[in-house]
Motif scaffolding. Sequence first.
Motif, PDB file in Angstrom:
ATOM      1  N   PRO A 154      -1.810   0.374  -0.151  1.00 27.82           N
ATOM      2  CA  PRO A 154      -0.757   1.283   0.334  1.00 27.82           C
ATOM      3  C   PRO A 154       0.382   1.381  -0.683  1.00 27.82           C
ATOM      4  N   SER A 155       1.069   2.509  -0.686  1.00 27.52           N
ATOM      5  CA  SER A 155       2.205   2.672  -1.610  1.00 27.52           C
ATOM      6  C   SER A 155       3.450   1.962  -1.093  1.00 27.52           C
ATOM      7  N   ASP A 156       3.587   1.855   0.231  1.00 26.90           N
ATOM      8  CA  ASP A 156       4.755   1.184   0.810  1.00 26.90           C
ATOM      9  C   ASP A 156       4.643  -0.327   0.568  1.00 26.90           C
ATOM     10  N   PRO A 157       5.696  -0.957   0.021  1.00 27.65           N
ATOM     11  CA  PRO A 157       5.624  -2.401  -0.267  1.00 27.65           C
ATOM     12  C   PRO A 157       5.411  -3.263   0.975  1.00 27.65           C
ATOM     13  N   VAL A 158       5.903  -2.822   2.117  1.00 30.28           N
ATOM     14  CA  VAL A 158       5.682  -3.596   3.350  1.00 30.28           C
ATOM     15  C   VAL A 158       4.206  -3.571   3.725  1.00 30.28           C
ATOM     16  N   LEU A 159       3.596  -2.384   3.659  1.00 32.51           N
ATOM     17  CA  LEU A 159       2.176  -2.279   3.980  1.00 32.51           C
ATOM     18  C   LEU A 159       1.323  -3.031   2.959  1.00 32.51           C
ATOM     19  N   ARG A 160       1.763  -3.048   1.703  1.00 32.70           N
ATOM     20  CA  ARG A 160       1.025  -3.835   0.698  1.00 32.70           C
ATOM     21  C   ARG A 160       1.086  -5.315   1.035  1.00 32.70           C
ATOM     22  N   ARG A 161       2.201  -5.749   1.621  1.00 28.81           N
ATOM     23  CA  ARG A 161       2.336  -7.158   2.028  1.00 28.81           C
ATOM     24  C   ARG A 161       1.474  -7.452   3.251  1.00 28.81           C
ATOM     25  N   LEU A 162       1.389  -6.485   4.164  1.00 29.03           N
ATOM     26  CA  LEU A 162       0.594  -6.671   5.374  1.00 29.03           C
ATOM     27  C   LEU A 162      -0.904  -6.529   5.110  1.00 29.03           C
ATOM     28  N   PHE A 163      -1.244  -5.709   4.093  1.00 26.58           N
ATOM     29  CA  PHE A 163      -2.647  -5.460   3.748  1.00 26.58           C
ATOM     30  C   PHE A 163      -2.846  -5.684   2.248  1.00 26.58           C
ATOM     31  N   PRO A 164      -2.763  -6.938   1.814  1.00 23.16           N
ATOM     32  CA  PRO A 164      -2.855  -7.219   0.376  1.00 23.16           C
ATOM     33  C   PRO A 164      -4.289  -7.067  -0.132  1.00 23.16           C
ATOM     34  N   ASP A 165      -4.421  -6.974  -1.456  1.00 25.85           N
ATOM     35  CA  ASP A 165      -5.750  -6.978  -2.067  1.00 25.85           C
ATOM     36  C   ASP A 165      -6.449  -8.295  -1.769  1.00 25.85           C
ATOM     37  N   ALA A 166      -7.753  -8.225  -1.543  1.00 27.90           N
ATOM     38  CA  ALA A 166      -8.516  -9.426  -1.206  1.00 27.90           C
ATOM     39  C   ALA A 166      -8.861 -10.256  -2.433  1.00 27.90           C
ATOM     40  N   TYR A 167      -8.879  -9.619  -3.600  1.00 25.31           N
ATOM     41  CA  TYR A 167      -9.292 -10.328  -4.818  1.00 25.31           C
ATOM     42  C   TYR A 167      -8.176 -10.278  -5.851  1.00 25.31           C
TER      43      TYR A 167
END
Length: 202
Positions: free
Chosen positions: A61-74
């Motif tokens: 996600p572009s939103d930093p909050v969503l990136r924190r909630l849905f981080p990359d798995a690898y």
Amino acid sequence: MPGQFQPLPGGGAAVALDDVEISIIRSLAVQLLELIGPGPAEDASDDPLAELFADGPSEPPSDPVLRRLFPDAYGDPGAAPQAAEAEEQRAHSAEFRRYTENDLRAGKRDNALAVIRTLDTLASASAGEEGAVLELSPQESQQWLRALNDLRLAIGSRLEITDEDDTDLLYRLPDEDPRKPMVMAYLWLGGLQESLVATLMP
């Protein structure tokens, strides 16, 4: 019991909340719900099986909050891998995200909705009174625990908290700092979360 979860006989947890606390938690849960967004089936499809077979996004996600909630798995966000290794990690993360993010979003939506619904029930039952005791079943307690974690991750991302040193600095913010209300909510939710974890431990 004010501000701290306590165990209930037979499982579950209870906490006393005043009207302001109820309003704050509910508002934050609604904001989280809006940020996560609707599921694929809510967007367009009338087919109940469509969501099961819908591919999720492959890009973070572009939103930093969503990136924190849905981080990359690898990949380690603090590491600097070689170009070939980084490309491989991105490919694996994209594939993993495509098959899992929709389910993760649905789970986070369900948890936030559980918080909102239990608070709405509490507010209806205690109409005319200043606050009430929230009693959660074992399942609701688990949903609350996950939702409190998501709320803290979201607020922590907005506050740009990356490690424990950042948290220590928050305690020393002056009252006039515009981040102060968000900081107070972050710390308070942390206390609630810790007491709920302790309550649910065997």
